[in-house]
Design a protein around this motif. Structure first.
Motif, PDB file in Angstrom:
ATOM      1  N   GLU A 398     -33.692 -26.173 -47.847  1.00 15.96           N
ATOM      2  CA  GLU A 398     -34.093 -24.809 -48.208  1.00 15.96           C
ATOM      3  C   GLU A 398     -34.015 -24.606 -49.724  1.00 15.96           C
ATOM      4  O   GLU A 398     -34.904 -23.982 -50.338  1.00 15.96           O
ATOM      5  N   LEU A 399     -32.958 -25.113 -50.318  1.00 16.67           N
ATOM      6  CA  LEU A 399     -32.817 -25.013 -51.776  1.00 16.67           C
ATOM      7  C   LEU A 399     -33.928 -25.780 -52.492  1.00 16.67           C
ATOM      8  O   LEU A 399     -34.443 -25.314 -53.530  1.00 16.67           O
ATOM      9  N   GLN A 400     -34.292 -26.937 -51.946  1.00 14.89           N
ATOM     10  CA  GLN A 400     -35.359 -27.724 -52.557  1.00 14.89           C
ATOM     11  C   GLN A 400     -36.681 -26.978 -52.530  1.00 14.89           C
ATOM     12  O   GLN A 400     -37.468 -27.041 -53.478  1.00 14.89           O
ATOM     13  N   LEU A 410     -32.076 -26.261 -59.188  1.00  8.51           N
ATOM     14  CA  LEU A 410     -31.881 -26.948 -57.914  1.00  8.51           C
ATOM     15  C   LEU A 410     -30.579 -27.742 -57.936  1.00  8.51           C
ATOM     16  O   LEU A 410     -29.797 -27.691 -56.975  1.00  8.51           O
ATOM     17  N   GLN A 411     -30.361 -28.451 -59.030  1.00 13.28           N
ATOM     18  CA  GLN A 411     -29.134 -29.245 -59.142  1.00 13.28           C
ATOM     19  C   GLN A 411     -27.896 -28.347 -59.134  1.00 13.28           C
ATOM     20  O   GLN A 411     -26.896 -28.652 -58.460  1.00 13.28           O
ATOM     21  N   GLN A 412     -27.981 -27.224 -59.864  1.00 12.73           N
ATOM     22  CA  GLN A 412     -26.843 -26.314 -59.927  1.00 12.73           C
ATOM     23  C   GLN A 412     -26.575 -25.672 -58.561  1.00 12.73           C
ATOM     24  O   GLN A 412     -25.417 -25.582 -58.107  1.00 12.73           O
ATOM     25  N   ALA A 413     -27.646 -25.266 -57.879  1.00  9.02           N
ATOM     26  CA  ALA A 413     -27.497 -24.635 -56.565  1.00  9.02           C
ATOM     27  C   ALA A 413     -26.947 -25.629 -55.538  1.00  9.02           C
ATOM     28  O   ALA A 413     -26.137 -25.251 -54.674  1.00  9.02           O
ATOM     29  N   TYR A 418     -22.252 -27.636 -52.260  1.00 10.14           N
ATOM     30  CA  TYR A 418     -21.248 -28.653 -51.952  1.00 10.14           C
ATOM     31  C   TYR A 418     -19.835 -28.123 -52.217  1.00 10.14           C
ATOM     32  O   TYR A 418     -18.890 -28.421 -51.463  1.00 10.14           O
ATOM     33  N   ARG A 419     -19.707 -27.310 -53.277  1.00  8.35           N
ATOM     34  CA  ARG A 419     -18.402 -26.775 -53.626  1.00  8.35           C
ATOM     35  C   ARG A 419     -17.925 -25.785 -52.561  1.00  8.35           C
ATOM     36  O   ARG A 419     -16.762 -25.799 -52.157  1.00  8.35           O
ATOM     37  N   ARG A 420     -18.856 -24.936 -52.081  1.00  8.48           N
ATOM     38  CA  ARG A 420     -18.480 -23.965 -51.048  1.00  8.48           C
ATOM     39  C   ARG A 420     -18.103 -24.659 -49.738  1.00  8.48           C
ATOM     40  O   ARG A 420     -17.202 -24.225 -49.019  1.00  8.48           O
TER      41      ARG A 420
END
Length: 559
Positions: A398-400, A410-413, A418-420
């Protein structure tokens, strides 16, 4: 690092490529001339031994058997060796290894290590004395010695005698142990009215035809030596014709090393020796040494002892020679490679497991299982991370789609996602770093260990050191090029790699996805001609990884 298994495949692929690049293009450690020139009055070995060079390759050779039958000889018999010593020159030029066959055929002859001059592949050793006095008669390759004894065995040494008719008597005592180690003591009795100065010498000469040799890209073949504690190696191609390499040593050993066999003179220290490696042309190579001069007073006698190894590279035996016979680092005759600290322990673990099970193939499988057990906690974290990544794969897609025109966002999102979800994309790096040296080391063990040569598994695998013989063309009767004509075990390995890959999150990039989809196929054909023992190990390792990963996926509810 987003997907551990993608990195693992790529790292192992690069590792395999590095193996071949290093062995084919990287030079071996070169010996440096230390600048110590021989004494100006010391004689050269080649100038007094006209028969040290074997017959050229293009000449018509005789069989070793025909040559041996036509000469006077004394037999050599031990539990590990059989052969004979030529009385002319007292030359070691006929030795076969009683415990090793040339092929897997039931009627295969023993491996021939040393062969006489004039045969197809001459390979021999001799020792003697040199003198600066050209009028002094010394024993050489044409000297017919008188021998006392019936045959050389571990229980019965031999004594060779020769009188030069000028007041010098030469006596040579030869003994051998139950394995491959000869001890040779030379004595000279001076019955003249003047002191005599002599130089002990020895040489090993052989023809090495690379077209007929059983070569392996990852195993050193050529000159191997330990010089005053340091390992020095030359490949045959590094020895330039007419440009011998020479240096000085007091303790160590030097000889010719093949994949599974080697010969070497062993120096016990105390005396200075000039060692020389040379290429004499026609694929003929020579190792020779000249010791410091010995002055023998009138009416006195002097002796010099040298040990000579001619046999198989049995690692446990070489270690025993190092410890009990005080031979400096003789185990380094085996090419353990960069990962010596892993390769040698791996061999001993495999040997121990083989002693328990009685089959080297099952020992390799048990070894793979034990490695997986040791790495279980680390691998678990890696597979948990990949499972979580696969679980959030729809969100990543979805982000892609949302940020398809902005790679930075995209990389930041993706990293925020992954962090969440408490996912560490780099958690698979540690297993990767562990598995690459393990792969290297096991690959090396299966190539260097004579204990694995001709070791059977089950079914059609009769030699774990050789590629799988049940190839596609064998059972389908369809002729195929050698590169793609692979065996059943490599195919099984490729299938398990494909299954394991399907358990991992797919790469986001379509080009990457296509490339990694080809990885199992590439590895199948790349490892298809490797030692079957390595392929069997890799297959079981994949199976265990699949089981472990499937269990973790069930735990997290991922299909």
């Amino acid at each position: 690092m987003k997907e551990e298994t993608k990195g693992l495949y790529l790292a192992v692929l690069l590792s395999i490529l590095i193996i071949f690049v290093v062995n084919y293009f990287m030079p071996t450690q070169q010996m440096v001339d230390n600048g110590v020139a021989p004494a100006p009055t010391a004689p050269e070995i080649s100038s007094v031994n006209e028969d040290t060079n074997a017959a050229p390759l293009q000449s018509t050779p005789k069989t070793s058997e025909d040559i041996i039958k036509s000469e006077e000889r004394i037999s050599v018999e031990t539990p590990s060796l059989n052969g004979s010593i030529r009385l002319k020159g007292a030359r070691f030029d006929s030795l076969k290894l009683a415990k090793y066959k040339q092929t897997l055929d039931a009627d295969s002859p023993d491996v021939e290590l040393l062969a006489p001059s004039g045969s197809q592949a001459p390979y021999f050793a001799e020792i003697g004395w040199l003198s600066s006095d050209t009028n002094l008669k010394l024993p050489n390759s044409e000297t017919l010695w008188h021998v006392r004894g019936q045959k050389l065995t571990p229980q019965s040494p031999l004594t060779f005698e020769w009188d030069n008719g000028q007041g010098l008597k030469f006596v040579r005592t030869v003994s051998v142990d139950e394995h491959y180690l000869f001890t040779i003591t030379q004595t000279v009795e001076n019955n003249t009215n003047n002191p005599v100065v002599l130089y002990p010498y020895g040489l090993i000469s052989r023809i090495y035809n690379p077209d007929n040799a059983n070569r392996s890209a990852v195993v050193h073949e050529g000159v191997s030596s330990v010089v005053n504690g340091d390992l020095e190696e030359f490949k045959y191609k590094d020895l330039k014709q007419g440009k011998p390499e020479s240096f000085e040593l007091t303790e160590g050993w030097a000889g010719f090393s093949d994949r599974y066999w080697f010969t070497a003179f062993i120096f016990d220290g105390g005396n200075q020796n000039t060692l020389k490696f040379s290429n004499n042309g026609n694929e003929t190579y020579q190792i020779d040494y000249r010791s410091a001069p010995i002055t023998i007073a009138s009416g006195a006698a002097a002796s010099k002892q040298i040990r000579f190894f001619a046999g198989a590279k049995e690692i446990k035996l070489l270690d025993r020679y190092t410890d009990e016979s005080h031979i400096q680092k003789l185990d380094l005759a085996v090419d353990f490679g960069w990962y010596y600290f892993l390769t040698k322990p791996f061999f001993y673990i495999l040997a121990f497991l083989y002693g328990l099970i009685g089959n080297m193939g099952w020992a390799i499988l048990l070894f793979a299982a034990l490695l997986r057990l040791i790495m279980f906690p680390v691998a678990n974290k890696s597979y948990e991370s990949m499972t979580k990544m696969k679980k959030v794969q729809p969100k990543v897609m979805e982000l892609q789609e949302k940020y398809k025109n902005d790679k930075m966002l995209l990389q930041q999102a993706t990293m925020d996602l992954y962090r969440r979800e408490k996912i560490n994309p780099a958690s698979g790096c540690l297993p990767l770093f562990i598995q690459v040296p393990v792969f290297f080391s096991l690959y090396k063990v299966l190539n260097i260990s004579i204990e694995i040569r001709h070791a059977p598994f089950v079914g059609w695998i009769k030699d774990l050191s050789a590629p799988d013989p049940l190839t596609i063309s064998t059972w389908s009767h369809i002729p195929l090029p050698g590169l793609i004509d692979i065996g059943v075990w490599p195919i099984l390995m490729g299938v398990t790699m494909w299954i394991q890959q399907k358990l991992n999150p797919a790469p986001a990039n379509k080009d990457q996805a296509r490339m990694f989809a080809l990885m199992p196929l590439i590895f199948t054909f790349m490892l298809g001609h490797f030692a079957s023992g390595l392929v069997i190990y890799w297959t079981l390792s994949n199976v265990l990884s699949i089981l472990q990963q499937r269990a973790i996926m069930r735990k997290y509810g991922v299909n």
